[in-house]
Design a protein around this motif. Structure first.
Motif, PDB file in Angstrom:
ATOM      1  N   HIS A  24       0.815  -1.224   0.000  1.00  0.00           N
ATOM      2  CA  HIS A  24       0.000   0.000   0.000  1.00  0.00           C
ATOM      3  C   HIS A  24       0.846   1.270   0.000  1.00  0.00           C
ATOM      4  CE1 HIS A  24      -3.547  -2.526   1.755  1.00  0.00           C
ATOM      5  NE2 HIS A  24      -3.366  -2.718   0.470  1.00  0.00           N
ATOM      6  N   GLY A  25       2.120   1.134  -0.410  1.00  0.00           N
ATOM      7  CA  GLY A  25       2.971   2.308  -0.553  1.00  0.00           C
ATOM      8  C   GLY A  25       3.692   2.697   0.728  1.00  0.00           C
ATOM      9  N   GLU A  46       2.177   6.714 -11.321  1.00  0.00           N
ATOM     10  CA  GLU A  46       2.572   6.073 -10.061  1.00  0.00           C
ATOM     11  C   GLU A  46       4.016   5.572 -10.096  1.00  0.00           C
ATOM     12  OE1 GLU A  46      -0.431   3.148 -10.396  1.00  0.00           O
ATOM     13  OE2 GLU A  46       0.910   1.662 -11.269  1.00  0.00           O
ATOM     14  N   ASP A  79       3.181   8.725  -1.601  1.00  0.00           N
ATOM     15  CA  ASP A  79       3.312   7.479  -2.360  1.00  0.00           C
ATOM     16  C   ASP A  79       2.556   6.361  -1.651  1.00  0.00           C
ATOM     17  OD1 ASP A  79       4.046   5.573  -4.178  1.00  0.00           O
ATOM     18  OD2 ASP A  79       6.080   5.315  -3.391  1.00  0.00           O
ATOM     19  N   VAL A 110      -1.208   3.954  -1.583  1.00  0.00           N
ATOM     20  CA  VAL A 110      -2.353   3.486  -2.385  1.00  0.00           C
ATOM     21  C   VAL A 110      -3.617   3.849  -1.613  1.00  0.00           C
ATOM     22  CG1 VAL A 110      -3.503   1.446  -3.335  1.00  0.00           C
ATOM     23  CG2 VAL A 110      -0.990   1.577  -3.338  1.00  0.00           C
ATOM     24  N   TRP A 111      -4.478   4.618  -2.229  1.00  0.00           N
ATOM     25  CA  TRP A 111      -5.715   5.028  -1.554  1.00  0.00           C
ATOM     26  C   TRP A 111      -6.838   4.035  -1.828  1.00  0.00           C
ATOM     27  CZ3 TRP A 111      -4.536  10.482  -3.758  1.00  0.00           C
ATOM     28  CH2 TRP A 111      -3.737  11.184  -2.842  1.00  0.00           C
ATOM     29  N   GLU A 138      -8.103   2.617  -5.348  1.00  0.00           N
ATOM     30  CA  GLU A 138      -7.039   2.595  -6.361  1.00  0.00           C
ATOM     31  C   GLU A 138      -6.522   1.169  -6.543  1.00  0.00           C
ATOM     32  OE1 GLU A 138      -4.949   6.876  -6.470  1.00  0.00           O
ATOM     33  OE2 GLU A 138      -4.259   5.610  -4.818  1.00  0.00           O
ATOM     34  N   SER A 139      -5.890   0.929  -7.704  1.00  0.00           N
ATOM     35  CA  SER A 139      -5.332  -0.407  -7.915  1.00  0.00           C
ATOM     36  C   SER A 139      -4.031  -0.534  -7.116  1.00  0.00           C
ATOM     37  CB  SER A 139      -5.107  -0.654  -9.395  1.00  0.00           C
ATOM     38  OG  SER A 139      -4.137   0.245  -9.850  1.00  0.00           O
ATOM     39  N   VAL A 140      -3.629  -1.781  -6.920  1.00  0.00           N
ATOM     40  CA  VAL A 140      -2.451  -2.068  -6.090  1.00  0.00           C
ATOM     41  C   VAL A 140      -1.326  -2.510  -7.025  1.00  0.00           C
ATOM     42  CG1 VAL A 140      -1.613  -3.546  -4.204  1.00  0.00           C
ATOM     43  CG2 VAL A 140      -3.985  -2.745  -4.195  1.00  0.00           C
TER      44      VAL A 140
END
Ligand code: APR
Length: 235
Positions: free
Chosen positions: A108-109, A120, A146, A148-149, A152-154
């Motif tokens: 998840h960043g 991204e 940076d 992942v919300w 959103e895709s992972v």
């Protein structure tokens, strides 16, 4: 020569709870008193980027103050002992790295990095003092955290699936296994690969075939690691 057995560890916010970082569920769906949809969705970013940046700038301070706990340290020590250890974390903190783990995939960043808001793959070190409106990427678009919300895709999911499919043991720690697609990672293990979940609610959360170890990360992970070190193997 046979490669050393590969431990893959999949962690969630529960592993950082004993470092003082609240889990998502313990916060009643609120992060530092903000509804998730106000601060961690693409829609929130469109609507009020300043609020989103402020939120992450504050969380960053909290994460910098937190320290790795016994669970993070035990996993790093196992790797230093010569075991092959890969970590896949849903957490955006850097506590695994600060404990000394070298192979950490952040599904998840990472809150301590910045990225372009249109691409991204364009990642940047965090500007000093955090991200501000007007900080732009090389293509001129606003920088964002940076992470992942929701919705959103992972991007690293396929890489994480590959790692899980190569595991000789899958250790899952401190996750409710409620957020997709991360939670579906468990279905990528080989049918005969052992898998355990360390979580105070493990008996309620463990899917069939997953050994439930009903305790905190700070107790359960060092205990397993000590056993593996004494045995000199994972099995
Ligand atoms: N040790 C181990 N586990 C713990 C501890 C502890 N000391 N304290 C709490 N837990 C467990 C809870 O029992 C729960 O199962 O941690 C889990 C936390 O679950 P969630 O809050 O749902 O967190 P997580 O599974 O990491 O959430 C996944 O959702 O919040 C979003 O994107 C965010 O990465 C996050 C994702």
């Amino acid at each position: 020569m046979a490669a050393s057995p590969h431990l893959v560890v999949f962690t969630g916010s529960g592993i950082s709870a004993e470092s003082g970082i609240k889990t998502f569920r313990a916060s009643d769906g609120l992060w530092e008193n903000h509804p998730v949809e106000d601060v961690a969705t693409p829609e929130a970013w469109q609507r009020d980027p300043q609020q989103v940046l402020d939120f992450y700038n504050q969380r960053r301070d909290q994460i910098r103050r937190a320290k790795p706990n016994a669970a993070h340290k035990a996993l790093a020590a196992l790797e230093q002992d010569g075991f092959s250890v890969s970590i896949i974390t849903q957490n955006i903190d850097d506590l695994h790295e600060r404990a000394g783990s070298r192979h950490v995939l952040h599904l998840h960043g990472e809150i301590l990095k910045a990225r372009s808001s249109i691409d991204e793959r364009m990642r940047y070190p965090l500007p000093k003092g955090g991200i501000e409106l007007g900080n732009v990427c090389d293509k001129g678009s606003q920088l964002r955290p940076d992470v992942v919300w929701f919705g959103e895709s992972v991007p690293l999911f396929a890489e994480a699936c590959d790692l899980v499919s190569q595991a000789d043991f899958l250790l899952v720690v401190g996750t409710s296994l409620a957020v997709m697609p991360a939670a579906s990672l468990l279905s990528y293990i080989d049918y005969d690969t052992p898998c355990a979940l360390v979580d105070p609610e493990a008996d309620m959360l463990s899917p069939p075939g997953v050994l439930a170890i009903n305790t905190t990360a700070g107790e359960g992970v060092p205990a397993l690691v000590n056993r593996w070190k004494q045995q000199g193997s994972l099995l």
